[in-house]
Design an enzyme around this catalytic site. Structure first.
Site, mmCIF file in Angstrom:
data_model
loop_
_atom_site.group_PDB
_atom_site.id
_atom_site.type_symbol
_atom_site.label_atom_id
_atom_site.label_comp_id
_atom_site.label_asym_id
_atom_site.label_seq_id
_atom_site.Cartn_x
_atom_site.Cartn_y
_atom_site.Cartn_z
ATOM 1 C CG ASN A 288 14.331 -19.912 34.147
ATOM 2 O OD1 ASN A 288 15.436 -20.165 33.661
ATOM 3 N ND2 ASN A 288 14.060 -20.064 35.422
ATOM 4 C CE LYS B 175 11.365 -23.906 36.353
ATOM 5 N NZ LYS B 175 11.996 -23.382 37.512
ATOM 6 N NE ARG C 183 17.222 -17.827 36.952
ATOM 7 C CZ ARG C 183 17.614 -19.019 37.354
ATOM 8 N NH1 ARG C 183 17.166 -20.099 36.745
ATOM 9 N NH2 ARG C 183 18.448 -19.147 38.344
ATOM 10 C CG HIS D 195 18.982 -18.139 44.529
ATOM 11 N ND1 HIS D 195 19.487 -18.926 45.530
ATOM 12 C CD2 HIS D 195 18.471 -18.990 43.607
ATOM 13 C CE1 HIS D 195 19.305 -20.194 45.231
ATOM 14 N NE2 HIS D 195 18.697 -20.263 44.058
ATOM 15 C CG HIS E 142 16.065 -18.561 47.518
ATOM 16 N ND1 HIS E 142 15.211 -17.919 46.649
ATOM 17 C CD2 HIS E 142 16.164 -19.826 47.062
ATOM 18 C CE1 HIS E 142 14.815 -18.776 45.716
ATOM 19 N NE2 HIS E 142 15.399 -19.938 45.945
ATOM 20 C CG LEU E 143 16.343 -21.688 53.350
ATOM 21 C CD1 LEU E 143 15.900 -22.117 54.746
ATOM 22 C CD2 LEU E 143 17.863 -21.677 53.258
ATOM 23 N NE ARG F 281 23.425 -26.455 43.059
ATOM 24 C CZ ARG F 281 22.716 -25.372 42.813
ATOM 25 N NH1 ARG F 281 23.109 -24.192 43.234
ATOM 26 N NH2 ARG F 281 21.592 -25.454 42.130
ATOM 27 C CG ASP G 3 11.921 -33.752 48.214
ATOM 28 O OD1 ASP G 3 11.505 -33.374 47.104
ATOM 29 O OD2 ASP G 3 11.340 -33.502 49.291
ATOM 30 N N GLY H 80 11.165 -23.256 48.267
ATOM 31 C CA GLY H 80 10.341 -24.425 48.611
ATOM 32 C C GLY H 80 10.465 -24.838 50.069
ATOM 33 C CD GLU I 89 13.657 -16.744 41.511
ATOM 34 O OE1 GLU I 89 14.838 -16.752 41.174
ATOM 35 O OE2 GLU I 89 13.050 -17.765 41.872
HETATM 36 P P1 AMP Z 1 12.470 -25.209 45.252
HETATM 37 O O1 AMP Z 1 13.807 -25.550 44.658
HETATM 38 O O2 AMP Z 1 12.383 -23.793 45.744
HETATM 39 O O3 AMP Z 1 11.309 -25.618 44.388
HETATM 40 O O4 AMP Z 1 12.338 -26.111 46.584
HETATM 41 C C1 AMP Z 1 12.346 -27.505 46.539
HETATM 42 C C2 AMP Z 1 12.552 -28.036 47.954
HETATM 43 O O5 AMP Z 1 11.458 -27.623 48.776
HETATM 44 C C3 AMP Z 1 12.605 -29.562 48.040
HETATM 45 O O6 AMP Z 1 13.692 -29.963 48.856
HETATM 46 C C4 AMP Z 1 11.298 -29.912 48.743
HETATM 47 O O7 AMP Z 1 11.422 -31.069 49.516
HETATM 48 C C5 AMP Z 1 11.103 -28.697 49.631
HETATM 49 N N1 AMP Z 1 9.721 -28.639 50.108
HETATM 50 C C6 AMP Z 1 8.595 -28.412 49.405
HETATM 51 N N2 AMP Z 1 7.507 -28.517 50.217
HETATM 52 C C7 AMP Z 1 7.965 -28.838 51.458
HETATM 53 C C8 AMP Z 1 7.365 -29.085 52.725
HETATM 54 N N3 AMP Z 1 6.051 -29.036 52.892
HETATM 55 N N4 AMP Z 1 8.172 -29.358 53.775
HETATM 56 C C9 AMP Z 1 9.513 -29.422 53.633
HETATM 57 N N5 AMP Z 1 10.134 -29.185 52.461
HETATM 58 C C10 AMP Z 1 9.391 -28.889 51.394
#
Ligand code: AMP
Length: 398
Positions: free
Chosen positions: A7, A14, A92, A181, A208-209, A241, A283, A331, A385
């Site tokens: 990727n 990656k 990807r 996604h 997907h968050l 975004r 974050d 995440g 994925e």
């Molecule tokens: P990703 O892009 O799928 O890697 O997701 C990243 C997002 O997941 C970031 O906003 C992180 O803050 C959030 N995240 C990861 N672990 C946690 C957690 N334990 N509680 C809340 N959000 C989380």
């Protein structure tokens, strides 16, 4: 069978070496800051719990991939004796336009067709193509397969994918909703269907968050709508975004603030979302901590973030004429009990009953979060994925 999954981003690569049949990951990692000072390699041998981090110059993706190959084949910390053991390479690719509704074996002709979509994903597709060409150069004779983020959503009906712009903008410029996604929405909805016992009919909403976030309506195994659009900017509010806004706001802010197109684009893609409203971080963990501590802008940002997800769940339940299952992944979806609970609050009218206790306990793997009485299943399903890419590559290359 061993498939190397790649990727490539504009300054990152990656990788994972995967057995597509068992799903076993032999090694995985990441090259970051390629072409920028301070390039880093991460390399992990999963079975041995061995991790290595290394700062080393990588002027281009070629040096990055050479470094990955030298680690994979290293006598001491490697997982294969030589690249001969790599059976095929899966890539990807972000934008497949309307041409690619499925994964495809890559050759020069296909690469040209992918290149034709570069305009639609100017940040991603050129980087993906560079990764493919680098693999072809460094591992000649291997079969390469392209797996598209947009492919799963090509089943959307016209009423879901058309924008009400002048028709020639669709015909001549290909402006429409594509969705992204897709590999994740496919993996999670298929996993959910298996859990349900593969019924002939199913209505599944996948949330997907992550840093990027999108939601999809999957009816009888097919995507019928999704929140991202021509680009990954549409839809939910994300880490940086803005998601859905009035298109007129774009020109308004741009003119009032005297911004160039690039500055306005960066404002919407990199300075908005959680970061824009909260102001301190993109974050979700920082956001939740600040909201708990009573930071007003954090509370506001969290409310907007959750309201958008809830609105889409309502819209997609309407689009499918009901909902059998709601799945959370990414995440945030996999880890934030808080976001899941607040998102589902008030959706009892749809038949959703969350088991708050189970929801609040952190458990690995697929977890059922709804009560026994809930008419709608709620699940947390970790996305994978890379496994979808490895499986598609295996199918097409064997
Ligand atoms: P990703 O892009 O799928 O890697 O997701 C990243 C997002 O997941 C970031 O906003 C992180 O803050 C959030 N995240 C990861 N672990 C946690 C957690 N334990 N509680 C809340 N959000 C989380």
């Amino acid at each position: 069978m061993k498939v190397l999954v790649i990727n490539c981003g504009s300054s990152s690569l990656k990788y994972q070496l995967v057995n597509p049949e068992s799903g076993e990951v032999f090694a995985k990692g990441l090259c970051e800051r390629i072409g920028i000072e301070g390039s880093k390699l991460e390399y992990e041998v999963v079975a041995k719990d061995f991790e290595k981090k290394l700062e080393v110059p990588m002027p281009t993706h070629k040096e990055a991939l050479e470094l990955v190959i030298s680690h994979l084949t290293d006598k001491e910390i490697g997982v294969i004796a030589s690249v001969n053991e790599v059976d095929a390479i899966g890539h990807r690719v972000v934008h497949g336009g309307e041409e690619f509704a499925k994964s495809v074996l890559l050759n020069e002709e296909v690469l040209k067709a992918i290149e034709a979509n570069n305009d639609l994903a100017p940040l991603h597709n050129p980087a993906n193509l560079m990764g493919i060409r680098t693999c072809m150069e460094l591992m000649p004779g291997k079969k390469n397969v392209g797996v598209f983020d947009t492919a799963f959503h090509q089943t959307m009906p016209a009423e879901a994918f058309m924008y009400a712009l002048p028709y020639e903008d669709y015909k001549e410029l290909k402006v429409r909703k594509y969705g992204f996604h897709g590999t994740s929405h496919l993996f999670v909805s298929e996993t959910m269907r298996e859990i349900m016992g593969n019924p002939a009919h199913s209505k599944i909403i996948v949330c997907h968050l992550g840093n990027g976030a999108s939601i999809s309506a999957v009816k009888d195994g097919k995507s019928i709508d999704t929140s991202m659009g021509l680009t990954p900017l549409q839809g939910l509010m994300m880490g940086t975004r803005c998601g859905d806004i009035d298109p007129a706001a774009v020109l308004f802010v741009k003119n009032k603030r005297n911004l160039t197109d690039e500055e306005m684009d960066a404002r919407m893609n990199k300075k908005s979302g959680i970061l824009g409203l909260f102001g301190k971080s993109s974050d979700c963990r920082d956001l939740e901590m600040a909201a708990t501590a009573g930071d007003e802008r954090a509370v506001l940002a969290e409310k907007v973030f959750i309201y958008k997800i809830k609105s889409y769940i309502g819209a997609y339940a309407a689009a499918m004429g009901g909902v059998d299952a709601i799945c959370f992944t990414g995440g945030i979806g996999e880890n934030s009990a808080n976001v899941r609970e607040k998102t589902l609050e008030g959706l009892e009218f749809l038949g959703v009953e969350l088991d708050k206790e189970i929801n609040s306990v952190r458990k690995k793997g697929n977890v059922k979060l709804s009560t026994e009485n809930s008419k709608v299943l709620v699940y947390k399903i970790p996305t994978n994925e890379e496994l979808v890419i490895a499986r598609d590559t295996y199918k097409l290359a064997k």
